[in-house]
Design a protein around this motif. Structure first.
Motif, PDB file in Angstrom:
ATOM      1  N   ARG A  41      22.681  59.533  51.170  1.00 33.88           N
ATOM      2  CA  ARG A  41      24.063  60.007  51.074  1.00 33.88           C
ATOM      3  C   ARG A  41      24.816  59.875  52.400  1.00 33.88           C
ATOM      4  NH1 ARG A  41      24.439  65.802  48.735  1.00 33.88           N
ATOM      5  NH2 ARG A  41      23.589  66.221  50.819  1.00 33.88           N
TER       6      ARG A  41
ATOM      7  N   PHE B 218      36.481  60.158  48.267  1.00 33.05           N
ATOM      8  CA  PHE B 218      35.594  59.090  47.827  1.00 33.05           C
ATOM      9  C   PHE B 218      36.022  58.442  46.516  1.00 33.05           C
ATOM     10  CE2 PHE B 218      32.863  61.773  50.505  1.00 33.05           C
ATOM     11  CZ  PHE B 218      32.372  60.815  51.384  1.00 33.05           C
TER      12      PHE B 218
ATOM     13  N   GLU C 165      31.418  64.413  55.225  1.00 31.17           N
ATOM     14  CA  GLU C 165      30.294  63.738  55.861  1.00 31.17           C
ATOM     15  C   GLU C 165      29.563  64.668  56.829  1.00 31.17           C
ATOM     16  OE1 GLU C 165      31.946  60.176  57.493  1.00 31.17           O
ATOM     17  OE2 GLU C 165      31.599  59.058  55.636  1.00 31.17           O
TER      18      GLU C 165
ATOM     19  N   PRO D  81      26.507  55.086  56.396  1.00 29.46           N
ATOM     20  CA  PRO D  81      27.936  54.826  56.658  1.00 29.46           C
ATOM     21  C   PRO D  81      28.376  53.454  56.158  1.00 29.46           C
ATOM     22  CG  PRO D  81      26.676  54.514  58.671  1.00 29.46           C
ATOM     23  CD  PRO D  81      25.687  54.950  57.623  1.00 29.46           C
ATOM     24  N   VAL D  82      28.762  53.381  54.915  1.00 33.59           N
ATOM     25  CA  VAL D  82      29.235  52.135  54.311  1.00 33.59           C
ATOM     26  C   VAL D  82      30.736  52.261  54.067  1.00 33.59           C
ATOM     27  CG1 VAL D  82      29.005  50.572  52.345  1.00 33.59           C
ATOM     28  CG2 VAL D  82      26.992  51.754  53.228  1.00 33.59           C
ATOM     29  N   SER D  83      31.492  51.252  54.476  1.00 30.76           N
ATOM     30  CA  SER D  83      32.949  51.320  54.332  1.00 30.76           C
ATOM     31  C   SER D  83      33.406  51.089  52.894  1.00 30.76           C
ATOM     32  CB  SER D  83      33.614  50.287  55.255  1.00 30.76           C
ATOM     33  OG  SER D  83      33.124  48.978  54.975  1.00 30.76           O
TER      34      SER D  83
ATOM     35  N   ARG E 258      29.307  53.118  48.570  1.00 30.12           N
ATOM     36  CA  ARG E 258      29.046  54.474  49.058  1.00 30.12           C
ATOM     37  C   ARG E 258      28.819  55.437  47.895  1.00 30.12           C
ATOM     38  NH1 ARG E 258      30.239  57.526  53.751  1.00 30.12           N
ATOM     39  NH2 ARG E 258      28.706  59.222  53.652  1.00 30.12           N
ATOM     40  N   LYS E 259      29.607  55.301  46.844  1.00 29.35           N
ATOM     41  CA  LYS E 259      29.426  56.170  45.678  1.00 29.35           C
ATOM     42  C   LYS E 259      28.058  55.944  45.034  1.00 29.35           C
ATOM     43  CE  LYS E 259      33.279  55.343  43.371  1.00 29.35           C
ATOM     44  NZ  LYS E 259      34.300  55.499  42.312  1.00 29.35           N
TER      45      LYS E 259
ATOM     46  N   LEU F 299      33.807  51.847  49.334  1.00 28.52           N
ATOM     47  CA  LEU F 299      33.683  53.105  48.598  1.00 28.52           C
ATOM     48  C   LEU F 299      32.791  52.981  47.369  1.00 28.52           C
ATOM     49  CD1 LEU F 299      37.203  54.822  48.723  1.00 28.52           C
ATOM     50  CD2 LEU F 299      35.110  55.451  49.933  1.00 28.52           C
TER      51      LEU F 299
END
Length: 474
Positions: free
Chosen positions: A131, A80, A225, A134-136, A141-142, A138
């Protein structure tokens, strides 16, 4: 005993409070020498164990989610793009989550356990779900992962503070310390499970061939994941069970103290802040436990410079916490069987913690002390440190409640756990700036344990809640 709850949410005075003079000092209640006291009668229900199980599982899940990233920090950096600052911040969300601690204390005091537990578990479900989005991108997502860790941290005040309140509400006096130990230590056991689950499921970067290959990076990310999805499923299941059945209290109180009147929210804080004896033991608990929690949360970072692998660091953290949980429950059962000896037990545990932490710190300075730096010595010193410190938690909680009774259990324990997280937060705050060298962090351990030992030596114990139960029962 003829006791019953009143219709209002607060417990009303059914019996006069225990006399303030003379107070039972290091001796047992009513002048009985510390040791085996008469059995205390009360009405208890078999469902109390189900309530204890649900609450303990909630604490277990909160600890597991909080400690997800520390044991797999090297893998998370690769998958990540986390930096050392990110890893420290992910642990730091735990103490930050204690900012609204006083709101949860008020909610528990006014609305009872069910409302508080449902709100807490819903925050955990939302945090664990964030958490898993599903996001591409990064960076997004962080941010979602950080937000999820914060929401899970907001559950900390309940799972760490409510154990004495639950044990008083549902359990008889000769089971209270044991119930407190189980309810409070299962949160630590969840943290230990993260040391086991993470490294076993997620492969470390140094064990992966062709580290820069996108396929290897994706494999590590998929395994992380999988852990996140499994934790989300577990938290959702516990929330559903609590929603289906988690009563605030039994039909009849199990003891005289459980049915007696407690101070109001405002008067409780005035009593705590003006009680010098309480402030002494609050610092004796908060300083070493806060330092140890922050230290164990980044144990992998601390052991990496001395060439300890991610898997070995995970096993060391796991066994240190598991040992503390087992010994803590055993000590609590001993405290229930031989009442009036909480100070003596704490002196033994803190003495052992001071010696174990000093051993570990000197071992890490092998170039100066020339002590053997082996896996066996690291395992032994860390496990002993975890046993002595973690097992002291329920003993401290029971001593807090006895010392400041009739202050509600949730308020007294909430104040000390908030203070512990303040020390933990300050320590981790400095760690975000000084994360290249850890000798200063290691020296904080024996220093805090020694200070706590001195405070307990000077502390004058009393058992006001037990005094009421024993006098009326006898």
């Amino acid at each position: 005993m003829g006791l019953g709850w009143s219709s209002a949410e607060e417990r009303r005075p059914l019996l006069p409070p225990p006399p303030q003079q003379p107070r039972p000092q290091p001796r047992g209640p009513a002048g009985v020498p510390a040791g085996r006291l008469p059995p205390l009668s009360g009405r208890v229900y078999g469902r109390r164990w189900l309530v204890l199980l649900l609450f303990s599982l909630l604490g277990f899940a909160q600890g597991l989610v909080w400690n997800t990233w520390g044991p797999i920090q090297n893998s998370a950096r690769l998958a990540f793009g986390f930096s050392g600052w990110d890893i420290a911040l992910l642990v730091f969300w735990g103490p930050i989550g204690f900012a609204p601690c006083f709101f949860f204390m008020w909610l528990m005091d006014k609305k009872g356990l069910r409302v508080t537990v449902l709100l807490t578990s819903s925050l955990m479900v939302l945090g664990a779900g964030l958490r898993c989005v599903p996001v591409s991108d990064l960076e997004i997502r962080k941010k979602l992962i950080h937000g999820g860790q914060l929401l899970n941290g907001l559950a900390g005040p309940t799972v760490m503070n409510a154990a004495p309140f639950l044990s008083t509400t549902w359990f008889s006096p000769d089971e209270r310390a044991t119930a407190t130990a189980i309810a409070s230590l299962l949160n630590y056991l969840g943290s230990a499970a993260a040391f086991l689950v993470g490294p076993l499921v997620v492969p470390p970067p140094n064990g992966t061939a062709q580290l820069a290959a996108p396929s290897n990076t994706q494999h590590i990310k998929d395994r992380i994941e999988a852990v996140l999805y499994a934790e989300f499923g577990m938290v959702s299941l516990i929330f559903s069970a609590a929603l289906a059945y988690f009563p605030s209290r039994p039909p009849f109180p199990p003891s005289v103290a459980a049915a007696s009147q407690r101070l109001s929210y405002r008067r409780s804080f005035c009593r705590l802040l003006s009680n010098f004896r309480f402030l002494m033991i609050a610092l004796a608990y908060a300083i070493p436990l806060g330092v140890f929690s922050g230290w164990s949360g980044v144990l992998d970072l601390i052991l990496t410079p001395i060439h300890v692998s991610q898997v070995d660091a995970g096993w060391i953290g796991f066994w240190s916490i598991v040992g503390g949980c087992v010994v803590g429950i055993a000590m609590a059962r001993f405290a229930d069987f031989i009442r009036g000896m909480l100070k003596f037990i704490l002196l033994l545990l803190l003495s052992g913690a001071t010696l174990a932490s000093t051993w570990f710190t000197l071992t890490c300075l092998t170039s100066v002390t020339h002590l053997p730096l082996t896996t066996a010595t690291l395992y032994t010193s860390c496990i002993l440190l975890g046993i002595f410190l973690n097992s002291s938690v329920p003993i401290f909680f029971e001593l807090f409640v006895e010392t400041v009774y009739p202050v509600p259990e949730g308020i007294s324990c909430g104040v000390v756990t908030f203070l512990s997280n303040v020390f933990m937060g300050v320590l981790l705050f400095f760690l975000t700036f000084y994360h290249t060298e850890f000798s200063w962090f290691n020296w904080c351990l024996p220093g805090s344990c020694l200070l706590s030992l001195l405070l307990i030596l000077c502390f004058r114990e009393s058992y006001d809640r037990l005094y009421l139960d024993v006098v009326v029962s006898v």
